[in-house]
Design a protein around this motif. Structure first.
Motif, PDB file in Angstrom:
ATOM      1  N   HIS A 189       0.842  -1.388   0.090  1.00 44.28           N
ATOM      2  CA  HIS A 189      -0.138   0.110  -0.071  1.00 44.28           C
ATOM      3  C   HIS A 189       0.802   1.194  -0.151  1.00 44.28           C
ATOM      4  CE1 HIS A 189       0.841  -0.201   4.186  1.00 44.28           C
ATOM      5  NE2 HIS A 189       0.474   1.195   4.414  1.00 44.28           N
ATOM      6  N   ASP A 190       2.029   1.334   0.564  1.00 40.90           N
ATOM      7  CA  ASP A 190       2.782   2.370   0.587  1.00 40.90           C
ATOM      8  C   ASP A 190       3.883   2.615  -0.213  1.00 40.90           C
ATOM      9  OD1 ASP A 190       1.573   4.165   2.504  1.00 40.90           O
ATOM     10  OD2 ASP A 190       2.606   3.671   4.212  1.00 40.90           O
ATOM     11  N   LEU A 191       4.172   1.804  -0.934  1.00 42.48           N
ATOM     12  CA  LEU A 191       5.162   1.731  -2.169  1.00 42.48           C
ATOM     13  C   LEU A 191       5.709   3.187  -2.750  1.00 42.48           C
ATOM     14  CD1 LEU A 191       5.045  -1.521  -4.209  1.00 42.48           C
ATOM     15  CD2 LEU A 191       5.987  -1.170  -1.956  1.00 42.48           C
ATOM     16  N   GLY A 192       4.525   3.910  -2.760  1.00 38.16           N
ATOM     17  CA  GLY A 192       5.176   5.456  -3.132  1.00 38.16           C
ATOM     18  C   GLY A 192       5.850   6.136  -2.430  1.00 38.16           C
ATOM     19  N   LYS A 193       6.018   5.797  -1.200  1.00 37.33           N
ATOM     20  CA  LYS A 193       6.873   6.479  -0.392  1.00 37.33           C
ATOM     21  C   LYS A 193       8.339   6.358  -0.549  1.00 37.33           C
ATOM     22  CE  LYS A 193       3.415   7.062   3.436  1.00 37.33           C
ATOM     23  NZ  LYS A 193       3.007   6.645   4.842  1.00 37.33           N
ATOM     24  N   GLY A 194       8.704   5.199  -1.281  1.00 33.91           N
ATOM     25  CA  GLY A 194      10.093   4.863  -1.550  1.00 33.91           C
ATOM     26  C   GLY A 194      10.506   5.822  -2.549  1.00 33.91           C
ATOM     27  N   LEU A 195       9.426   6.535  -3.393  1.00 29.79           N
ATOM     28  CA  LEU A 195      10.142   7.373  -4.517  1.00 29.79           C
ATOM     29  C   LEU A 195      10.011   9.058  -3.951  1.00 29.79           C
ATOM     30  CD1 LEU A 195       7.698   6.164  -7.439  1.00 29.79           C
ATOM     31  CD2 LEU A 195      10.235   5.484  -6.875  1.00 29.79           C
ATOM     32  N   THR A 196       9.724   9.146  -2.723  1.00 28.35           N
ATOM     33  CA  THR A 196       9.775  10.727  -2.468  1.00 28.35           C
ATOM     34  C   THR A 196      11.142  11.056  -2.350  1.00 28.35           C
ATOM     35  OG1 THR A 196       7.816  10.002  -1.046  1.00 28.35           O
ATOM     36  CG2 THR A 196       9.091  12.047  -0.476  1.00 28.35           C
ATOM     37  N   PRO A 197      11.292  12.338  -2.880  1.00 32.16           N
ATOM     38  CA  PRO A 197      12.897  12.695  -3.072  1.00 32.16           C
ATOM     39  C   PRO A 197      13.123  12.978  -1.434  1.00 32.16           C
ATOM     40  CG  PRO A 197      11.425  13.786  -4.609  1.00 32.16           C
ATOM     41  CD  PRO A 197      10.497  13.001  -3.724  1.00 32.16           C
ATOM     42  N   GLU A 213      14.646  15.529  -0.025  1.00 31.26           N
ATOM     43  CA  GLU A 213      14.560  16.807   0.665  1.00 31.26           C
ATOM     44  C   GLU A 213      13.076  17.066   1.052  1.00 31.26           C
ATOM     45  OE1 GLU A 213      14.618  16.955  -3.863  1.00 31.26           O
ATOM     46  OE2 GLU A 213      15.839  15.834  -2.338  1.00 31.26           O
ATOM     47  N   GLN A 214      12.041  16.077   0.566  1.00 29.21           N
ATOM     48  CA  GLN A 214      10.796  16.256   0.946  1.00 29.21           C
ATOM     49  C   GLN A 214      10.473  15.385   2.273  1.00 29.21           C
ATOM     50  OE1 GLN A 214       7.991  15.445  -2.264  1.00 29.21           O
ATOM     51  NE2 GLN A 214       9.191  16.851  -3.593  1.00 29.21           N
ATOM     52  N   TRP A 215      11.320  14.659   2.974  1.00 26.57           N
ATOM     53  CA  TRP A 215      11.155  13.872   3.786  1.00 26.57           C
ATOM     54  C   TRP A 215      10.962  14.781   5.011  1.00 26.57           C
ATOM     55  CZ3 TRP A 215      15.487   9.782   3.676  1.00 26.57           C
ATOM     56  CH2 TRP A 215      15.392   8.803   2.774  1.00 26.57           C
ATOM     57  N   PRO A 216      10.128  14.281   6.047  1.00 28.19           N
ATOM     58  CA  PRO A 216       9.311  12.922   6.152  1.00 28.19           C
ATOM     59  C   PRO A 216       7.908  13.104   5.329  1.00 28.19           C
ATOM     60  CG  PRO A 216       8.605  14.158   8.093  1.00 28.19           C
ATOM     61  CD  PRO A 216       9.702  15.058   7.315  1.00 28.19           C
ATOM     62  N   ARG A 217       7.544  14.228   4.909  1.00 28.79           N
ATOM     63  CA  ARG A 217       6.239  14.342   3.997  1.00 28.79           C
ATOM     64  C   ARG A 217       6.423  13.216   2.618  1.00 28.79           C
ATOM     65  NH1 ARG A 217       4.733  20.199   3.057  1.00 28.79           N
ATOM     66  NH2 ARG A 217       2.661  19.227   2.655  1.00 28.79           N
ATOM     67  N   HIS A 218       4.976  12.817   2.383  1.00 29.96           N
ATOM     68  CA  HIS A 218       5.183  11.822   1.169  1.00 29.96           C
ATOM     69  C   HIS A 218       3.970  12.378   0.271  1.00 29.96           C
ATOM     70  CE1 HIS A 218       8.312   9.363   2.514  1.00 29.96           C
ATOM     71  NE2 HIS A 218       7.607   9.250   3.688  1.00 29.96           N
ATOM     72  N   ILE A 219       3.841  13.695  -0.245  1.00 26.48           N
ATOM     73  CA  ILE A 219       2.699  14.122  -1.104  1.00 26.48           C
ATOM     74  C   ILE A 219       2.458  13.571  -2.266  1.00 26.48           C
ATOM     75  CG2 ILE A 219       2.179  16.428  -2.145  1.00 26.48           C
ATOM     76  CD1 ILE A 219       4.425  17.796  -0.277  1.00 26.48           C
ATOM     77  N   ALA A 220       1.224  13.037  -2.437  1.00 22.46           N
ATOM     78  CA  ALA A 220       0.803  12.267  -3.470  1.00 22.46           C
ATOM     79  C   ALA A 220       1.384  11.023  -3.476  1.00 22.46           C
ATOM     80  CB  ALA A 220       1.009  12.869  -4.990  1.00 22.46           C
ATOM     81  N   HIS A 221       1.952  10.149  -2.326  1.00 23.97           N
ATOM     82  CA  HIS A 221       2.330   9.044  -2.622  1.00 23.97           C
ATOM     83  C   HIS A 221       1.476   8.040  -3.076  1.00 23.97           C
ATOM     84  CE1 HIS A 221       0.548   8.575   1.282  1.00 23.97           C
ATOM     85  NE2 HIS A 221       0.692   7.164   1.200  1.00 23.97           N
TER      86      HIS A 221
END
Length: 407
Positions: free
Chosen positions: A255-263, A265-273
């Motif tokens: 379910h959270d695979l998109g968080k692995g693509l977050t740059p 510099e945007q951590w810990p937020r995961h916009i549109a993951h």
């Protein structure tokens, strides 16, 4: 001719667990003798026969030699001269390399009983490293017996690491991999399966999308456990504790695979993951040729799980869009599984495992309100075709607005 019960049946009897499948090995016999006794042959790769009455499988004792890549890259040799010990040494783990005769006399040349008592999963011989499927099998056994305190022997984990680095895992077929993965996910502690694969480097090869989640932080206010990989393991653990079906457990894993693509510099937020993760979920689905119900639910949970968490805040129009996406009118069970996966996601957070999830009943109520809108009055008003669809949508939206006001 001597007949022995082998493998899992012996292991589980010694553990005091229920014995479901029984494997038999026949020593000192030829295929012709088996046929003469009424056994029916099955399988082209090696001599396995079905018992004329029970239908159980009886295999001639055999040896094997590595002859190619992957799970199928072996040459088998069966003859009356092959001993029981030679047959047992080709097995994966010592706890699976025991045999007993009809008097329950144990043959245990590789100290399987000792490892059972010590709660250790240990390979039988160096030939373990010739079969890549064994990496998945050992991780699955670790998930099955973790509750009894079993761990993988360090030297076995090292062989699994060598296999993971050798390129052999890539030779596994999607079907064989999925069979092991799906069985492992249905064990009592499926999160241990993923952890063991990660420990030996196999997760990075088989599911790099899941492996990439470890070390990726999330906002501590929502995720006290912080690490996305650890959160995924916890969600999987909750899905097993709550006896969820396979499709829900698969969706929980992805379910959270998109968080692995977050740059970074945007951590810990995961916009549109939720949206960025869809291509990854699709890739994993296709890689293992997961069944259609598993594929569909994983994609829907990936896309809409945050909708579920914010369900009480959603506008009626957004709620309607969510229900339409799931086709709740014809496929109510899929929406139930979605709700279950989202609840596991909410519970898979450190210290919040027991927190209630009111969104579940709220969403069920919304689905019920939308489903109860009758079509007949609209037909009587003369609506048909696309106009009927639009009118139905308007009535459902009205019903959801009323539901929101009264909820």
């Amino acid at each position: 001719m001597q007949i022995f019960k082998v493998g899992g049946a012996v292991r589980d009897r010694l553990l005091g667990k229920p014995v479901t499948d029984i494997d038999w090995v026949v020593v000192g016999a030829t295929a012709e003798e088996m046929l003469a006794k009424g056994y029916r042959p099955v399988g082209a790769d090696f001599p396995v026969f079905l018992h004329p009455k029970s239908g159980e499988e009886y295999a001639l004792a055999r040896t094997e030699r590595k002859s190619g890549r992957g799970y199928g890259g072996f040459t088998f040799h069966a003859s009356p001269e092959v001993t029981l010990e030679e047959d047992l040494i080709r097995r994966d783990l010592t706890i699976n390399a025991m045999a007993e005769d009809d008097q329950q006399n144990l043959t245990d040349p590789y100290q399987g009983q000792r490892d059972l008592e010590a709660r250790i999963l240990r390979h039988v011989s160096p030939a373990f490293a010739e079969d890549p499927l064994r990496v998945l099998r050992v991780a699955r056994f670790a998930a099955r017996y973790a509750g009894l305190g079993f761990t993988v022997a360090p030297e076995t984990l090292e062989l699994m690491r060598q296999l993971s680095e050798s390129g052999e895992l890539e030779a596994l077929t999607a079907e064989r991999s999925w069979k092991e993965i799906s069985r492992a996910l249905m064990e009592d502690q499926p999160q241990v399966f993923i952890q063991v694969l990660r420990d030996c480097g196999a997760l990075k090869v088989l599911m790099p999308e899941v492996d990439a989640l470890f070390g990726v932080p999330q906002p501590e206010a929502h995720h006290p456990e912080i690490d996305t990989g650890l959160h995924t393991l916890s969600v999987l653990e909750q899905s097993a504790l709550h006896k969820q079906p396979l499709a829900v457990r698969w969706a929980c894993l992805l379910h959270d695979l998109g968080k692995g693509l977050t740059p970074e510099e945007q951590w810990p937020r995961h916009i549109a993951h939720e949206h960025t993760g869809l291509k990854l979920i699709k890739a994993v689905n296709e890689r293992f040729k997961a069944p259609k119900d598993c594929q569909e639910l994983a994609l829907l949970v990936g896309k809409y799980h945050t909708h579920s968490h914010r369900a009480l805040e959603l506008k009626a129009s957004t709620l309607l869009e969510l229900l339409q996406s799931f086709d709740v009118y014809r496929r109510p069970q899929r929406f139930e599984e979605f709700i279950a996966a989202c609840e596991m996601d909410a519970r898979g957070r450190k210290g919040l495992e027991q927190r209630s999830y009111p969104q579940a009943d709220y969403l069920r109520g919304a689905a019920k309100a939308a489903r109860e809108v009758a079509v007949q009055p609209l037909l009587e008003k003369g609506f048909k075709g696309p106009e009927l669809g639009e009118a139905l949508k308007r009535e459902r939206l009205k019903a959801l607005k009323a539901y929101k006001e009264n909820a």
